[in-house]
Scaffold this motif. Structure first.
Motif, short mmCIF file in Angstrom:
data_model
loop_
_atom_site.label_atom_id
_atom_site.label_comp_id
_atom_site.label_asym_id
_atom_site.label_seq_id
_atom_site.Cartn_x
_atom_site.Cartn_y
_atom_site.Cartn_z
N UNK A 55 39.08 30.52 72.40
CA UNK A 55 40.39 29.84 71.67
C UNK A 55 39.59 28.51 71.18
N UNK A 56 40.54 29.02 70.29
CA UNK A 56 40.41 27.73 69.57
C UNK A 56 41.64 27.16 68.77
N UNK A 57 41.58 25.85 68.97
CA UNK A 57 42.69 25.40 68.52
C UNK A 57 42.73 24.27 66.92
N UNK A 58 43.31 24.88 66.11
CA UNK A 58 42.94 24.50 64.76
C UNK A 58 42.93 23.07 64.27
N UNK A 59 44.78 22.47 64.97
CA UNK A 59 44.83 20.89 65.01
C UNK A 59 45.21 20.18 66.55
N UNK A 60 43.67 20.10 67.01
CA UNK A 60 44.55 19.37 68.19
C UNK A 60 43.59 17.96 67.47
N UNK A 61 44.38 16.76 68.41
CA UNK A 61 44.17 15.74 67.96
C UNK A 61 42.70 14.80 68.78
N UNK A 62 42.10 14.21 68.49
CA UNK A 62 40.65 13.58 68.61
C UNK A 62 40.91 13.32 70.39
N UNK A 63 40.31 13.53 71.21
CA UNK A 63 40.47 13.02 72.51
C UNK A 63 41.16 14.52 72.85
N UNK A 64 41.25 15.73 73.26
CA UNK A 64 42.08 16.25 73.27
C UNK A 64 40.31 17.67 72.84
N UNK A 65 40.91 18.56 73.87
CA UNK A 65 40.48 20.14 73.99
C UNK A 65 40.78 21.04 72.76
N UNK A 66 39.90 21.28 72.32
CA UNK A 66 40.55 21.87 71.26
C UNK A 66 40.07 23.97 71.36
N UNK A 67 38.65 23.88 72.26
CA UNK A 67 37.32 25.60 71.97
C UNK A 67 37.88 25.36 73.74
N UNK A 68 38.45 26.79 74.21
CA UNK A 68 38.42 27.26 75.34
C UNK A 68 37.56 28.49 75.60
N UNK A 100 56.11 25.62 71.40
CA UNK A 100 55.23 26.10 70.48
C UNK A 100 54.58 24.89 70.54
N UNK A 101 55.76 24.16 70.05
CA UNK A 101 55.08 22.73 69.89
C UNK A 101 54.52 21.69 71.16
N UNK A 102 55.17 21.99 71.96
CA UNK A 102 54.27 21.25 73.60
C UNK A 102 53.45 22.52 73.79
N UNK A 103 53.54 23.82 73.45
CA UNK A 103 51.87 24.59 73.81
C UNK A 103 50.80 23.90 73.15
N UNK A 104 51.23 23.52 71.90
CA UNK A 104 50.43 23.39 71.61
C UNK A 104 49.35 21.97 71.33
N UNK A 105 50.30 21.20 71.39
CA UNK A 105 50.12 19.75 71.49
C UNK A 105 49.39 19.82 73.56
N UNK A 106 49.41 20.55 74.52
CA UNK A 106 49.34 20.42 75.72
C UNK A 106 48.79 21.09 76.28
N UNK A 107 48.55 22.44 76.06
CA UNK A 107 48.31 23.75 77.28
C UNK A 107 47.01 24.22 76.43
N UNK A 108 46.11 24.43 77.32
CA UNK A 108 45.04 25.00 77.06
C UNK A 108 45.45 26.60 76.18
N UNK A 109 44.19 26.83 75.85
CA UNK A 109 44.47 28.16 75.27
C UNK A 109 45.70 28.45 74.15
N UNK A 110 46.58 27.40 73.74
CA UNK A 110 47.66 28.00 73.39
C UNK A 110 46.93 27.41 72.08
N UNK A 111 46.17 28.67 71.01
CA UNK A 111 45.34 28.12 69.79
C UNK A 111 46.04 29.51 68.62
N UNK A 112 45.03 29.56 67.87
CA UNK A 112 45.77 30.58 66.84
C UNK A 112 43.71 31.32 66.76
N UNK A 113 43.06 31.23 67.23
CA UNK A 113 41.97 31.86 66.49
C UNK A 113 41.47 32.43 68.27
N UNK A 114 41.16 33.65 68.53
CA UNK A 114 40.33 34.48 69.46
C UNK A 114 39.30 35.20 69.17
N UNK A 115 38.30 34.82 70.28
CA UNK A 115 37.37 36.09 70.29
C UNK A 115 37.17 36.39 71.50
#
Length: 631
Positions: A55-68, A100-115
């Motif tokens: 999974x990829x989050x499109x708008x993660x903050x620097x220092x936060x994981x964005x690929x799970x 959704x805002x909390x999930x986007x900022x804090x939860x793993x696998x809460x993204x917009x792109x999956x394979x």
């Protein structure tokens, strides 16, 4: 009657709206995650050795994981990976979990792109390290890469030379790893190209980073790499910055279908799973074409592009016969047609005696072909009834009409697999005795010593289960003759594009041809074929000659079938055994849009496949044939 390990399955989902949109419309921001689970589960037939997702989050903050990523091995891998994903959410308060805002900022696998990927090993290698998706990490989001695929490359050595020539030093010798590094290298080059461009334009620091992420062209990345690939493939990939791609081989060997609207883009290996999970019409789903790639950029713009020129269509016919789910409307019709095509040869084997013939199928994957066979038999019987009534003329009595009309095709469920049984003992008669009980028979389903028993299957590969279990158990019904029918032609050659069939001595058809040659004193032909194959291996460049065809050339299909039947029988079998196979012409008439028939004809669509079949014959000669002669 033997399970084939075969083509893997892939899934890709790209959301085109913010997570809040899906919570508001569908009740949960987990819309994509839940769809991913269903799409993978409904393709479970394509891989039961392992599964993985990324999974990829499109708008993660620097220092936060964005690929799970989550992966697991075993038949329960799909359940395990999703259980592990959802465990991250079990202690989250409901108010936060549904936000959704909390999930986007804090939860793993809460993204917009999956394979997602379902794996069957085609190399014999197993373990978690071989489960897709594969990741290539970097501190720049645009250079992070995850890939998964349904593929097998026949020119791994060439790909290895390609990546090592650039100075890379691979730490593992495997086609998936090579492709990851190959694409990763091209991704680095594309990022460097854009960096130099934007730096010369006066951009600095994060402005350059954002410009690169917004303008990466994955077509540039995959085009050069894909030009070196020989094999059947559908490969999906995504970058950490949110670019994604899926590409199909230029011969169309492997399959991929996709659906797109203003909310979501979905790609999968099979069409009906998209129809079912997304609840869309078949006409809304498109097939990825030969050599074509589907791209969705970071901004959500969808496009397709011809990456490689289309080669002659070689779409895999085994997809239609066996691998894909039969719920696809076209596959269902094709499998019925495969069964119907066999009616003529079947009638000859039973001397046209329908009154004393019972028809059945083993295993369940042959059920649709069985229905087609029954429809063909009923059509024949209807014509026979018309003829019988017409011949009697106007003088025919009502009782005679009733007798003619009462004729029926006798269909029975003569065998049921007992899935609880496992053959733990490895060798000897004890194992054979256990194997004989894998199937239960329906006693009383045929008249002993009078009835023919006709059993249809989708393929006969090794003959092991047939010989050790099915024939022995069906023989207890004491039929006059057992006719085994295969809805596919004789499997004579290995596959190198995704199915776990790579050794010549796996095929009972090949063993039958070798035995016939030796019985007829034609050992010189076997040795001559070996020497031709050896000589070809020394030559540089491509080859177009499959020398293994010479092993079969002296014999008709019926010659091979008779020898196979003899090999499947034995002194403890009372019934006569006969085999009926689909013809290659019959295959093509039933599956006209999928002409890839190399398993049956030996006509491999790529140079790598031809080279590998000759290599497989050399291996057989050196590892089996010569050793037998020396014993």
């Amino acid at each position: 009657m033997e399970t084939l390990k075969h083509e893997c399955g892939v899934v890709m989902i790209r959301l085109l709206k913010p997570l809040e949109y899906y919570r508001h419309k569908y009740g949960s921001w987990m819309y994509a995650l839940n769809k991913l689970y269903l799409l993978m589960e409904k393709q479970h037939n394509r891989g039961q050795e392992g599964a993985g997702l990324a999974c990829v989050k499109l708008d993660a903050n620097p220092g936060d994981e964005y690929m799970f990523r989550e992966r697991a091995i075993g038949t329960g891998a799909i359940t395990e990976i999703f259980d592990n994903v959802y465990k991250h959410y079990k202690d989250i308060p409901a108010e936060q979990l549904n936000d959704p805002a909390y999930a986007q900022s804090h939860l793993p696998f809460a993204g917009e792109l999956y394979i997602g990927h379902l794996r069957y090993s085609t190399t014999g290698k197993s373990g978690l390290s071989y489960i897709h998706p594969f990741l290539r990490r970097s501190n720049w989001r645009a250079r992070n890469l995850a890939i998964c695929g349904n593929f097998n490359m026949t020119n791994v050595h060439t790909i290895f030379r390609d990546i090592t020539s650039t100075g890379q030093h691979p730490r593992r010798y495997a086609d998936t790893y090579f492709i990851l590094e190959q694409l990763g290298h091209r991704l680095d080059r594309e990022a460097e190209r854009l960096f130099q461009k934007y730096e010369s334009d006066g951009l600095k620091n994060m402005d350059i980073t954002h410009a690169i992420e917004e303008n990466i062209d994955l077509a540039n990345v995959i085009k050069k790499a894909a030009s070196t690939w020989d094999g059947g493939y559908v490969i999906c990939g995504m970058t950490g910055s949110g670019e994604s791609f899926s590409i199909r081989d230029p011969w169309g060997i492997r399959t991929a279908f996709y659906f797109a609207n203003d909310e979501v883009v979905v790609l999968a290996s099979e069409r009906p799973v998209i129809q079912t999970v997304m609840n869309v019409d078949i006409n809304d789903i498109k097939e990825l074409q030969r050599g074509e790639a589907l791209f969705v950029n970071r901004a959500g713009k969808i496009r397709t592009k011809q990456i490689l020129p289309p080669r002659p269509l070689s779409a895999c016919s085994f997809e239609r016969i066996y691998f894909s789910r039969g719920s696809d409307v076209d596959i269902y019709k094709e499998r019925k047609k495969l069964g119907e095509n066999l009616v003529g040869p079947i009638l000859k084997k039973i001397d046209y005696d329908l009154e004393h013939s019972v028809f059945s199928f083993i295993p369940n994957t042959a059920e649709v072909a069985y229905y087609g066979m029954l429809e063909g038999l009923n059509a024949y019987l209807d014509e026979l009834k018309i003829k019988q009534i017409t011949e009697k003329g106007s003088s025919i009595r009502n009782e005679e009409v009733r007798k003619i009309l009462s004729q029926r095709i006798r269909s029975e469920k003569v065998a049921i697999k007992d899935i609880k049984l496992r053959t733990f003992i490895a060798e000897g008669n004890s194992r054979n005795d256990l194997a004989a009980h894998v199937y239960d028979i329906t006693y009383g389903s045929i008249t002993p010593s009078e009835d023919y028993l006709v059993v249809i299957d989708d393929s006969i590969v090794r003959g092991t289960t047939l010989r050790q279990s099915i024939i022995r158990i069906l023989d207890r019904l004491n039929p006059k003759k057992i006719v085994f029918v295969s809805s596919s032609p004789q499997i004579r050659y290995p596959d190198y594009y995704g199915i776990d069939m790579s050794s010549m001595d796996e095929f009972i058809a090949f063993k039958a041809a070798i035995e016939l040659l030796r019985e007829q004193g034609k050992d010189d032909l076997i040795l001559d074929t070996y020497h031709k194959a050896k000589e070809q291996q020394k030559q540089a460049g491509e080859t177009s000659l499959n020398f293994v065809k010479e092993i079969y050339a002296p014999f008709t299909d019926e010659d091979i079938s008779k020898k196979m039947a003899q090999m499947l029988s034995g002194p403890d079998i009372r019934a006569e055994i006969e085999l009926v196979f689909q013809t290659i012409d019959g295959l093509h008439s039933a599956c006209p849009e999928h002409p890839g028939d190399w398993y049956f004809s030996g006509d491999y669509p790529t140079p790598g496949g031809i080279k590998m079949v000759n290599r497989a014959f050399i291996n057989y000669m050196e590892e089996t044939y010569f050793k037998q002669d020396n014993q």
